[in-house]
Write an enzyme that holds these catalytic residues in place. Structure first.
Site, short mmCIF file in Angstrom:
data_model
loop_
_atom_site.label_atom_id
_atom_site.label_comp_id
_atom_site.label_asym_id
_atom_site.label_seq_id
_atom_site.Cartn_x
_atom_site.Cartn_y
_atom_site.Cartn_z
N GLY A 1 -9.13 40.81 -23.77
CA GLY A 1 -8.65 39.86 -23.30
C GLY A 1 -8.87 40.46 -21.62
N ASP A 2 -8.49 41.18 -21.12
CA ASP A 2 -9.25 41.83 -19.61
C ASP A 2 -10.43 42.62 -19.84
OD1 ASP A 2 -6.60 41.88 -18.62
OD2 ASP A 2 -5.38 43.36 -19.94
N LEU A 3 -10.61 43.15 -21.00
CA LEU A 3 -12.24 43.73 -20.93
C LEU A 3 -13.77 43.08 -20.69
CD1 LEU A 3 -10.66 46.61 -22.86
CD2 LEU A 3 -10.98 47.03 -20.48
#
Length: 397
Positions: free
Chosen positions: A174-176
């Protein structure tokens, strides 16, 4: 000269998504100035540490995604620090932040205001639910982390065993993945500016990124009307494409093409299966029985034995843990393990290298993550302070 050596990025981000985005740019040579709030990035104190957290400046989490950057500590609530920030922006190409929508506006440092100081500025935000400028929704302003994005975007619903609960993917995709998309957006905006002289706003939402990452579920639901769910390590339309147990671990086998299927059956000494299931449709229709046949074969061999038996004729590999990755000559040859100093410890540490390989301008991991405010003198001494909004510039009547 590195690919982005003429690019200055002001990085207001913290934790993972924003720092990973700007790390990619820094590894390609951009001058990334990490502007940290008082006390620094929230993740500086996060473990692991080599030895003593009291002696070491930061843990592995911060080290991994903040290498190749310079640090400056500023309080955007302070007029003098705001003036210093605006001075940096006047010489910058890109500003990146991952605050909730409206935060920078409260400091009078939003995109529209900063653009007045630097009309060619590219302003980029990473948020859970995007920015109203690019599409307003009732979710904007809500907090979000990787877990939330994976849950909303469909990742968890299709991850895990069929009889188990929805499961997050191990890495923080979700971040990367959002970070990678944002870096692509920034570079696209730089290219546009180089052609037109026009800056712009770049906005990447974690929720949006997870919908994009799950692209297969979107078309499957559109075509069939059925919402995809968990299938373990299997693929909904390809077979065999799965993980199988061995005597000492697991292997993955991807033999869904007719040629790979025949090669797999030959290695298993099962010409009958190749003859009886010669088409992909036949294999899919009887996938449970065929999976059991393959599993019986792999359980009689080591993981290395399975891979050797397939001998490059079928895509296959052992399921590795991180110690296996550290021992893999391929990973070393590809510079995917980078050594950096750990301040406060007597030994270096290893972080993941950059997978973007450029022949003329290679990516590099040249220096460790910065100490908090480490580069204040070199950054501010070379940048005259811009007056705060409404404040008379020195020497004006």
């Amino acid at each position: 000269m590195s690919a982005l050596s003429d690019l200055r990025v002001i990085d207001l981000t913290q934790v993972l998504a924003g720092p990973y985005c700007t790390m990619l740019l820094a590894d390609m040579g951009a001058d990334v100035v990490k502007v940290e709030r008082p006390g620094g990035d929230l993740i500086r104190s996060n473990p692991p540490f080599v030895d003593d957290p009291e002696d070491e400046a930061y843990g592995g989490y911060f080290q991994s995604v903040n290498r190749n950057k310079r640090s400056l500590e500023l309080d955007l609530g302070d007029p003098e620090d705001r003036a210093d920030f605006r001075s940096l922006v006047e010489t910058a190409d890109v500003v990146v932040e991952n605050y909730r929508a409206g935060t920078m506006e409260r400091f009078d440092l939003g995109y529209e205001r900063l653009r007045e100081h630097n009309p060619e500025l590219i302003y980029s935000s990473i948020r859970g639910f995007g920015d109203p400028r690019t599409g307003e929704t009732d979710r904007q302003g809500q907090p979000s982390f990787d877990l939330v994005a994976q849950a909303l975007g469909g990742v968890m619903e299709i991850t895990g065993q069929p009889d188990g609960p929805p499961t997050k993917v191990g890495p923080g995709v979700g971040d990367l993945f959002t970070a990678v998309l944002n870096a692509v957006g920034i570079l696209a905006a730089v290219h546009h500016r180089d052609r037109t002289g026009e800056g712009q706003y770049v906005d990447t939402a974690m929720y949006d990124a997870m919908v994009s990452l799950c692209e297969r579920t979107v078309y499957q639901y559109s075509y069939t009307g059925d919402a995809p769910t968990r299938r373990g390590n299997a693929h909904p339309t390809l077979f065999p494409y799965n993980a199988f147990a061995t005597t000492d671990g697991h292997v993955v086998i991807a033999a869904f093409s007719d040629g790979h299927w025949r090669a797999l059956c030959e290695s298993m000494d099962r010409p009958d299966l190749a003859a009886d299931y010669s088409t992909a449709g036949e294999r899919l229709a009887d996938r449970d029985a065929l999976r059991a046949e393959i599993a019986d074969w792999t359980r009689s061999l080591t993981a290395e034995g399975v891979v050797a038996a397939l001998d490059g004729a079928v895509p296959a590999a052992p399921v590795q843990d991180t110690s296996d990755i550290f021992d893999d000559p391929h990973v070393r040859a590809r510079d995917m393990l980078a050594e950096v100093d750990q301040p406060g410890a007597e030994e270096s540490v290893t972080v993941a290298g950059n997978p973007i390989k450029l022949s003329a301008t290679p990516t590099t991991v040249e220096r460790r993550a910065p100490l908090l405010d480490e580069h204040r003198d070199e950054l501010l001494d070379a940048t005259p302070r811009a007056p705060d909004e409404g404040e008379q510039a020195s020497g004006d009547d």
